[in-house]
Write a protein that holds these residues in place. Structure first.
Motif, mmCIF file in Angstrom:
data_model
loop_
_atom_site.group_PDB
_atom_site.id
_atom_site.type_symbol
_atom_site.label_atom_id
_atom_site.label_comp_id
_atom_site.label_asym_id
_atom_site.label_seq_id
_atom_site.Cartn_x
_atom_site.Cartn_y
_atom_site.Cartn_z
ATOM 1 N N GLY A 135 -41.979 -17.345 -18.189
ATOM 2 C CA GLY A 135 -42.218 -17.487 -16.757
ATOM 3 C C GLY A 135 -40.958 -17.757 -15.949
ATOM 4 N N LEU A 136 -39.846 -17.203 -16.386
ATOM 5 C CA LEU A 136 -38.564 -17.464 -15.735
ATOM 6 C C LEU A 136 -38.087 -16.326 -14.837
ATOM 7 N N LEU A 137 -38.872 -15.259 -14.714
ATOM 8 C CA LEU A 137 -38.464 -14.170 -13.836
ATOM 9 C C LEU A 137 -38.460 -14.651 -12.383
ATOM 10 N N ASP A 138 -37.537 -14.116 -11.600
ATOM 11 C CA ASP A 138 -37.368 -14.498 -10.197
ATOM 12 C C ASP A 138 -37.037 -15.977 -10.050
ATOM 13 N N THR A 139 -36.253 -16.499 -10.985
ATOM 14 C CA THR A 139 -35.785 -17.878 -10.897
ATOM 15 C C THR A 139 -34.289 -17.928 -11.153
ATOM 16 N N TYR A 140 -33.658 -18.993 -10.644
ATOM 17 C CA TYR A 140 -32.234 -19.207 -10.927
ATOM 18 C C TYR A 140 -32.026 -19.504 -12.414
ATOM 19 N N THR A 141 -32.998 -20.144 -13.036
ATOM 20 C CA THR A 141 -32.836 -20.595 -14.413
ATOM 21 C C THR A 141 -32.536 -19.440 -15.364
ATOM 22 N N ALA A 142 -33.252 -18.330 -15.210
ATOM 23 C CA ALA A 142 -33.040 -17.180 -16.092
ATOM 24 C C ALA A 142 -31.615 -16.659 -15.975
ATOM 25 N N LEU A 143 -31.110 -16.590 -14.748
ATOM 26 C CA LEU A 143 -29.752 -16.086 -14.549
ATOM 27 C C LEU A 143 -28.718 -17.074 -15.067
ATOM 28 N N ILE A 144 -28.916 -18.350 -14.816
ATOM 29 C CA ILE A 144 -27.937 -19.353 -15.245
ATOM 30 C C ILE A 144 -27.830 -19.394 -16.768
ATOM 31 N N ILE A 145 -28.967 -19.372 -17.456
ATOM 32 C CA ILE A 145 -28.937 -19.392 -18.924
ATOM 33 C C ILE A 145 -28.248 -18.144 -19.472
ATOM 34 N N THR A 146 -28.564 -16.999 -18.893
ATOM 35 C CA THR A 146 -27.951 -15.747 -19.359
ATOM 36 C C THR A 146 -26.452 -15.738 -19.099
ATOM 37 N N TYR A 147 -26.036 -16.141 -17.907
ATOM 38 C CA TYR A 147 -24.612 -16.153 -17.582
ATOM 39 C C TYR A 147 -23.857 -17.199 -18.402
ATOM 40 N N LEU A 148 -24.546 -18.287 -18.737
ATOM 41 C CA LEU A 148 -23.928 -19.289 -19.605
ATOM 42 C C LEU A 148 -23.613 -18.683 -20.968
ATOM 43 N N ALA A 149 -24.548 -17.911 -21.499
ATOM 44 C CA ALA A 149 -24.313 -17.261 -22.795
ATOM 45 C C ALA A 149 -23.185 -16.238 -22.710
ATOM 46 N N LEU A 150 -23.037 -15.584 -21.556
ATOM 47 C CA LEU A 150 -21.982 -14.581 -21.395
ATOM 48 C C LEU A 150 -20.606 -15.226 -21.217
ATOM 49 N N GLY A 151 -20.543 -16.321 -20.486
ATOM 50 C CA GLY A 151 -19.254 -16.916 -20.158
ATOM 51 C C GLY A 151 -18.752 -17.950 -21.148
ATOM 52 N N LEU A 152 -19.660 -18.545 -21.907
ATOM 53 C CA LEU A 152 -19.280 -19.634 -22.806
ATOM 54 C C LEU A 152 -18.287 -19.224 -23.900
ATOM 55 N N PRO A 153 -18.420 -18.050 -24.535
ATOM 56 C CA PRO A 153 -17.434 -17.688 -25.568
ATOM 57 C C PRO A 153 -16.003 -17.650 -25.050
ATOM 58 N N LEU A 154 -15.782 -17.038 -23.891
ATOM 59 C CA LEU A 154 -14.433 -16.974 -23.331
ATOM 60 C C LEU A 154 -13.918 -18.360 -22.967
ATOM 61 N N VAL A 155 -14.774 -19.168 -22.345
ATOM 62 C CA VAL A 155 -14.367 -20.517 -21.965
ATOM 63 C C VAL A 155 -13.988 -21.332 -23.197
ATOM 64 N N THR A 156 -14.784 -21.239 -24.236
ATOM 65 C CA THR A 156 -14.503 -21.991 -25.470
ATOM 66 C C THR A 156 -13.192 -21.550 -26.100
ATOM 67 N N TRP A 157 -12.959 -20.262 -26.185
ATOM 68 C CA TRP A 157 -11.734 -19.753 -26.798
ATOM 69 C C TRP A 157 -10.493 -20.154 -26.014
ATOM 70 N N VAL A 158 -10.526 -20.026 -24.689
ATOM 71 C CA VAL A 158 -9.354 -20.370 -23.873
ATOM 72 C C VAL A 158 -9.067 -21.866 -23.951
ATOM 73 N N LEU A 159 -10.107 -22.693 -23.846
ATOM 74 C CA LEU A 159 -9.910 -24.131 -23.931
ATOM 75 C C LEU A 159 -9.447 -24.546 -25.324
ATOM 76 N N PHE A 160 -9.991 -23.915 -26.357
ATOM 77 C CA PHE A 160 -9.552 -24.222 -27.715
ATOM 78 C C PHE A 160 -8.063 -23.924 -27.884
ATOM 79 N N GLY A 161 -7.621 -22.780 -27.402
ATOM 80 C CA GLY A 161 -6.205 -22.441 -27.498
ATOM 81 C C GLY A 161 -5.323 -23.422 -26.745
ATOM 82 N N TYR A 162 -5.799 -23.897 -25.588
ATOM 83 C CA TYR A 162 -4.998 -24.861 -24.827
ATOM 84 C C TYR A 162 -4.989 -26.224 -25.511
ATOM 85 N N PHE A 163 -6.142 -26.672 -26.002
ATOM 86 C CA PHE A 163 -6.198 -27.967 -26.691
ATOM 87 C C PHE A 163 -5.295 -27.985 -27.912
#
Length: 278
Positions: A135-163
């Motif tokens: 029941g998440l269609l037409d909600t912000y939640t569906a987009l936020i969860i999906t975009y989190l899955a798309l953006g998290l790998p890059l964020v983790t890799w860049v931060l890991f390299g900096y740390f």
């Protein structure tokens, strides 16, 4: 002889930079000019870069008649929420893999990165079915969860390299002062990693701000649709309002350009520092 060669090399570099600037900025300048021209001027045989006459009609149409501000608000909510979650989860993951004793950490990083290698068109169908069942269609939640899955790998890799570039002596000194892992991350690692946080935050924000496919699939109501889908809705079967589309595109592109220019020093430092091992 060396001086002449140095002058020639400088001229070549400046000429190359000029070509890159024209190639990158040219389409946006033309789009920006289009947004200030009348419809009849846009369909003439000889296009003009200078608006004559100058008009704000397309901006009026975009905001008043087509409700661009609603799409902008939706995109801001989704993009800012995605960015915050990516930085929170990504920094915790990168810190754990970089500073704690985790077995097979590079294997875990490889698995995380592999998630981003799947084409979006292959994921949109299954994710649509899951969002529909929950029941998440037409909600912000569906987009936020999906975009989190798309953006998290890059964020983790860049931060890991900096740390990884931060000296380990910091950890030892913190432990001697009685600072635990959470205190080490919050009070020491994150303040020292500001350039990388700015870089990854901007990348996550821009990715969520510009994403179109999932937003089109998961939303059908203007109350939850984001900017790319909203601009696509400007057209109809018999007419494409190029001026209105150009005005809307200029409005949503300018903030990204301002953010990148304002944080450019942090972006360059954040992207390059992760590749240097001290």
């Amino acid at each position: 002889m060396n001086e002449s060669r140095s002058v020639f090399q400088s001229l070549v570099i400046y000429f190359g930079a000029l070509l890159i600037l024209i190639w990158s900025a040219g389409p946006f300048l033309w789009q920006f000019s289009t947004s200030f021209q009348l419809d009849k001027a846009l369909t003439e045989g000889t296009p003009s870069l200078i608006p004559n006459p100058f008009t704000l009609e397309h901006y009026y149409n975009a905001f008043i008649e087509k409700g661009l501000h609603h799409y902008v608000l939706n995109s801001l909510i989704v993009a800012l929420s995605t960015t915050a979650l990516c930085l929170i989860v990504g920094s915790l993951a990168a810190f754990s893999l970089s500073r704690l004793e985790v077995k097979g950490r590079f294997g875990i990083l490889t698995v995380i990165l592999s998630v981003s290698m799947f084409p979006q068109i292959a994921l949109v169908g299954p994710l649509y079915l899951i969002a529909s069942d929950l029941g998440l269609l037409d909600t912000y939640t569906a987009l936020i969860i999906t975009y989190l899955a798309l953006g998290l790998p890059l964020v983790t890799w860049v931060l890991f390299g900096y740390f990884e570039t931060l000296p380990r002596e910091i950890d030892e000194a913190a432990r001697m002062d009685g600072v635990g892992p959470v205190g080490l991350l919050w009070h020491i690692i994150l303040p020292m990693s500001l350039p990388s946080l700015v870089t990854t935050g901007l990348l996550a924000f821009i990715t969520a701000w510009n994403e179109f496919l999932f937003a089109l699939a998961f939303t059908s109501d203007s109350d939850s649709q984001t900017i790319p889908v909203g601009i696509a809705n400007f057209t109809n079967q018999y007419y494409v309002p190029w001026g209105d589309i150009a005005a809307a595109s200029a409005v949503v592109t300018v903030p990204l350009i301002v953010l990148v220019l304002f944080f450019q020093r942090h972006i360059i430092e954040g992207l390059t520092q992760g590749g240097i091992k001290e």
